[in-house]
Design a protein around this motif. Structure first.
Motif, short mmCIF file in Angstrom:
data_model
loop_
_atom_site.label_atom_id
_atom_site.label_comp_id
_atom_site.label_asym_id
_atom_site.label_seq_id
_atom_site.Cartn_x
_atom_site.Cartn_y
_atom_site.Cartn_z
N LEU A 1 0.77 -1.21 0.13
CA LEU A 1 -0.16 -0.19 -0.15
C LEU A 1 0.95 1.61 0.06
O LEU A 1 0.06 2.45 -0.63
N GLN B 1 -15.18 2.38 -6.90
CA GLN B 1 -13.42 1.99 -6.48
C GLN B 1 -12.70 3.28 -7.11
O GLN B 1 -11.89 4.01 -7.21
N THR C 1 -6.99 6.57 -2.39
CA THR C 1 -6.33 4.85 -1.94
C THR C 1 -8.12 4.33 -1.66
O THR C 1 -8.60 4.77 -1.03
N LEU D 1 -9.25 0.29 -0.73
CA LEU D 1 -8.88 -0.90 -0.47
C LEU D 1 -10.54 -1.61 -0.05
O LEU D 1 -10.91 -1.34 0.67
N CYS E 1 -6.43 -3.93 -4.24
CA CYS E 1 -6.16 -2.12 -3.77
C CYS E 1 -6.25 -1.81 -5.08
O CYS E 1 -5.68 -2.39 -5.97
N ASP E 2 -7.15 -0.31 -5.53
CA ASP E 2 -7.11 0.17 -6.60
C ASP E 2 -7.40 -0.80 -7.68
O ASP E 2 -6.94 -0.60 -8.58
#
Lengths: 354, 648
Positions: free
Chosen positions: B132, B166, B175, B177, B201-202
């Protein structure tokens, strides 16, 4: 000074071990809504190792003190036997001082309190629920329901409520006596177990109340005129009245066919029916009925029972007709070719009621 | 007649009632063996309990009619010759409802499916932090969301809105998650068997990890933080609470996509059949329902989660919000409705193409489920299927299509890269009516939105929740009180009149605009200063709180060197089909006044992040810098933001 008298309701059901799973559903359903009731099992079978824990008291048919019990009982098949002892049990409970006695068939489940019935016993001595409380309209429904009532009885004896007063006790004595004399499935001769006799109860006794609440004793025989629905609070209503108890008669057999026939478009009925099946679970292997066979396991055929019923000489000669060996009824039948080699046909559960 | 002749006559009579398309679709073995459907059903199929068409239930007929069973006669033949006239029933009363009931088990045993990719390394806190680090270093905010599955690998409505959410958060420099359990199930996680999480993530899968590792990795997060619960199936509520506490968000958002917070039977269909209103758990309705046994424990776990985390509850429609609130009785900081997408008119587009033929085209969209009203649609197809005035269609994923006579099946799948696939498919087929027949209150109903965008009207039931509300609001269709009224609408010819009348008026061409779900919730992370809730001012990287003065933002500079104006951003071309502008636009600044002096275009104080090519409106790109060296007071007029402008 407080003058209230503590009154008590006792409730009993009568069954053989084949119906124990049903009786357990019944007793738990009563506990949910009437935790204050005292619940009796009248067991018409051998005492099992386990399974009766939910009842407060278990009484076996032989413990009722019926004279020459084994000789008398031999005349009855399973359905007849389980109903023949109901009168004696009612008398027994009244004699013990119960203020109100409610009988419920083992294949009933109670869903809401029977407080109105309890309250009604303040003014009535005997309460009966009719099979039908509204006329049918189609030929098929009249044939299935009204015409059947003429043969098997107007009131369903899966339910009975009696108050411990003079009229209630007179009724109990009459009913116990008549069941002792002939509690048979003999529709041709106008008899059907403990039920058909009750057609004349409103004529014979005072303070008899016909309970026509559509929420009571709902079963396939009155579904044609009753509609079940759930309200937003989750209460099940039958023609607008909360469902008190449902009679899951002949589930898995003809009850399935009749229920489907008359629950058309009323899936709530099928939900209840399905719930009951889920509670019952998979059928388990059954012990043979204690009174279904001679001591050596030979089935007692209906023919043999009818023969014993009709022959006072055999009754007099063989006090324990179930026994085997020299000088027994079994021996006597064998020498005359009356014995059926099959094993007991009464191992499997037979429906109680109609 | 000889036996053979009789048999031929029987088959001939059966042929009119055996639906070969249906028979092959439901009996792949017969289809593969290239057997004749009529011949097969007539001779052996009925003995094997197969059904000849959608309306005749072979097993039921034999079970309910012991006389026919014993006679050995083909039950369909008996029904068409005599049974129907005798009042015997072709299928179980209650139709599919009864069949459904027969299948109900004592306790619905949860089915758990391992969904994590095989051979995936389990990450610890340091690995998660490493994964991250880069995205968080530049992030303006951090959003963590949980749902029941990995939205990258499963297609569906909830997955589509999470993907959109997202993208919108990422577009604003946040960001994002996402966590989903490695074991998918229909209930909360079994107690004591809390699953690991799949981490995305993303929009990229980064691995699986125990919740404790994710909790430990939640350090060095940006100031602006949001925690979002989309769905809880398969999750351990205590773990979800621990995650929320670790994120320590300004806002904890709980989405009411369904009614799972009130019952494991998350559609509130008692025994899968009828809307139950989430009655008290001790009610008789719950007693007889398959979800009744587990409901008290389920509710206790939900109450414990809501007692720990102060959620802001958001439902995708006002109808759903009202039902959810009533059904759950759970405490929340705030409750609001916010749609996942909106219908917007497409100006400058040609009108909808004219109908393909004179027939009325009626469509069912989605899988053939009773909770979506498939049995009622079947009744309609059975009633009118052969008539030339009507054409019936089913639009769904390839695997969910149910071919049968008088039904055209069309494969269409909505995916993140093809969000309007269903709209196009419905539009291409010139669908007049989309049937939205759910017997429970749908919280949103993307199908309804797709139908309207495709130019179709929607026929729905009053019990359907948001579809009924949308139809009532837009007057684009009809809401019926029950199945009987809907069938009568067709039987009486009113459907035909309605469809012909609407064809005579020019249809408005519309498209769907996705809102970004949580990403565009108002007032989520702090006080609202503009239409853009995420607008932030940073003076030398410290959050600054501007005063409002007659619509302007006034900032005391107090010795700082640089001002950053942060907001979400969007490219107009991405959100409005008629736009060609591909610039990332943040907020538009009307004027900037430094100590009483209005800043002119091209001033040396402008740093990075400004679109200076358009003198009429000074746009940021979402992260604009301005030198404030030696200034005491700055006044800004933020005229509008790209995000709210595009979705308004």
């Amino acid at each position: 000074m407080d003058h209230r008298v503590t009154t008590a309701t006792v409730c009993f059901t009568s069954f053989s071990l084949a119906y124990l799973p049903r009786a357990r559903i019944l007793v738990r359903s009563i506990r949910r809504v009437h935790p204050e009731w005292r619940l009796y099992a009248l067991l018409v079978d051998a005492m099992p190792v386990a399974g009766l824990e939910d009842f407060d008291v278990v009484v076996t048919a032989e413990e009722l003190g019926i004279p020459r019990f084994r000789s008398w009982f031999f005349k009855h098949d399973l359905v007849e036997g389980c109903t023949a002892v109901k009168g004696a049990m009612l008398q027994h409970l009244l004699a013990q001082g119960a203020d109100r006695v409610v009988y419920l068939d083992p294949d009933i489940a109670v869903f809401a309190g029977l407080d109105e019935i309890e309250a009604a016993l303040d003014c009535a001595s005997v309460i009966l629920t009719p099979h039908q409380t509204e006329p049918n309209v189609t030929a098929q429904a009249i044939g299935d329901n009204e015409m059947t009532a003429f043969k098997y009885g107007v009131y369903n004896l899966g339910f009975l409520a009696v108050r411990n007063d003079a009229s209630g006790c007179t009724f109990a004595e009459w009913w116990a006596n008549i069941l002792h004399s002939a509690c048979y499935d003999d529709v041709e001769n106008g008899l059907f177990t403990d039920q058909k006799y009750c057609d004349i109860v409103p004529a014979l006794f005072d303070r008899v109340r016909i309970w026509r609440d559509p929420g009571c004793n709902v079963a396939s025989w009155n579904l044609s005129r009753r509609r079940l629905e759930f309200d937003a609070a989750g209460v099940c209503l039958v023609n607008g009245s909360p469902l008190k108890f449902y009679h899951f008669t002949k589930i898995g057999g003809v009850g399935d066919v009749m229920t489907r026939r008359y629950a058309v478009g009323n899936t709530e009925v099928l939900e209840l029916w399905n719930w009951y099946k889920r509670q019952l679970g998979a059928p388990t292997e059954l012990m043979p009925w204690l009174y279904g066979a001679f001591a050596d396991g030979t089935a007692i055929s209906r023919k043999v029972r009818l023969l014993y019923r009709k022959r006072p000489d055999l009754v007099a000669a063989f006090e324990d007709p179930y026994a085997v060996g020299e000088g027994t009824l079994h021996d006597w039948l064998g020498t005359r070719g009356h014995l059926d080699a099959r094993l007991s046909s009464e191992m499997s559960p037979a429906p109680v009621g109609r | 007649m000889s036996g053979d002749e009789r048999s031929d006559a029987d088959l001939h009579e059966l042929a009119a009632h055996v639906d070969a398309v249906f028979y092959y679709a439901h009996n792949p073995d017969i289809s593969a063996a290239k057997l004749d459907a009529v011949l097969h059903y007539g001779r052996t199929g009925w003995r094997e309990g197969r059904n000849p068409n959608p309306w005749f239930d072979t097993s039921h007929y034999l079970l309910g009619n012991p006389d026919i069973r014993e006679s050995g006669m083909n039950p369909l033949l008996h029904y068409i010759r005599r049974g129907k006239a005798e009042g015997r029933l072709a299928a179980q009363p209650g139709g599919i409802a009864t069949a459904l009931l027969e299948k109900l088990e004592t306790v619905p045993r949860p089915v758990w499916i391992d969904t994590a990719p095989k051979d995936t390394a389990v990450l610890g806190a340091p690995e998660i932090m490493a994964a991250l680090r880069d995205t968080l270093a530049a992030a303006r905010g951090f959003a963590m969301s949980v749902s029941h599955d990995n939205y990258l690998s499963v297609s569906g409505g909830t997955q589509a809105v999470i993907a959109d959410e997202q993208r919108k958060y990422n577009g604003g420099g946040w960001t994002y998650l996402h966590l989903s359990p490695t074991r998918a199930g229909q209930t909360l996680a079994e107690i004591g068997r809390a699953p690991d999480m799949q981490l995305v993530c993303d929009g990229k899968f980064i691995g699986i990890a125990p919740v404790a590792a994710v909790v430990a990795a939640m350090e060095w997060l940006p100031l602006a933080r949001v925690f979002i619960v989309h769905t809880l199936h398969g999750h351990e509520p205590d773990d979800v609470a621990a995650l929320a506490e670790a994120v320590d968000a300004t806002s904890n958002v709980f989405w009411a996509h369904d009614y799972f917070a009130a019952c494991e039977g998350y559609r509130l269909l008692r025994n899968g059949l009828a809307f139950c209103h989430a009655p008290p758990p001790e009610s008789m309705a719950c007693l007889v329902c398959v979800h009744g046994n587990t409901r008290p424990a389920h509710l206790a776990r939900m109450r414990s989660l809501f007692a720990r985390i102060p959620f802001e509850v958001v439902a995708p429609s006002p109808v759903a919000l009202a039902i959810w609130t009533e059904a759950t009785n759970l405490p929340s900081r705030k409750a609001q409705a916010h749609a996942h997408c909106k219908l917007i008119p497409l100006t400058g587009r040609p009108a909808l193409p004219s109908p393909v033929d004179a027939a009325i085209h009626v469509a069912y969209v989605g899988s053939a489920d009773s909770h979506k009203g498939w049995p009622l649609f079947q009744d309609l197809v059975r009633m009118l299927g052969g008539q030339p005035e009507y054409r019936f269609h089913q639009f769904a994923d390839q695997g969910c299509l149910r071919p049968q006579a008088n039904l055209t099946v069309v494969a269409a799948t909505v995916r993140p890269d093809a969000p309007l696939a269903m709209v196009s498919a419905l539009r291409d087929a010139r669908i007049d009516f989309v049937m939205m027949l759910s017997p429970w209150p749908e919280t949103f109903s993307l199908v309804t939105m797709e139908a309207l965008a495709a130019g179709a009207d929607v026929l729905t039931l009053s019990a359907s929740g948001n579809p009924a509300a949308i139809v009532a609001k837009t007057s684009r269709g009809v809401v019926f009180n029950g199945a009987a009224a809907l069938l009568a609408f067709f039987a009486s010819g009113k459907a035909l009149e309605y469809a012909q009348a609407r064809r005579r008026t020019a249809a408005q061409v519309e498209t769907l605009l996705w809102t970004g779900t949580s990403a565009t919730l108002k007032a989520l992370a702090g006080p609202v200063m503009t239409q853009e809730p995420d607008l932030r001012f940073l003076l030398d990287n410290f959050m600054a709180r501007p005063r409002r003065h007659e619509g302007d933002h006034v900032l005391d500079i107090d010795g700082a060197h640089e001002l950053r104006i942060l907001s979400r951003h969007a490219a107009p071309a991405d959100v409005r089909p008629e736009q060609s502008d591909r610039r990332q636009l943040g907020v538009a600044i009307g004027r900037i006044v430094l100590d009483g002096r209005t800043l002119a275009c091209g001033d040396a104080r402008f740093g990075t992040g400004w679109h200076e090519d358009d003198p009429a409106t000074l746009w940021t790109d979402g992260d604009a810098r301005l030198s404030v060296e030696g200034i005491r007071e700055l006044v800004l007029d933020v005229s509008h933001s790209a995000i709210t402008w595009t979705i308004a």
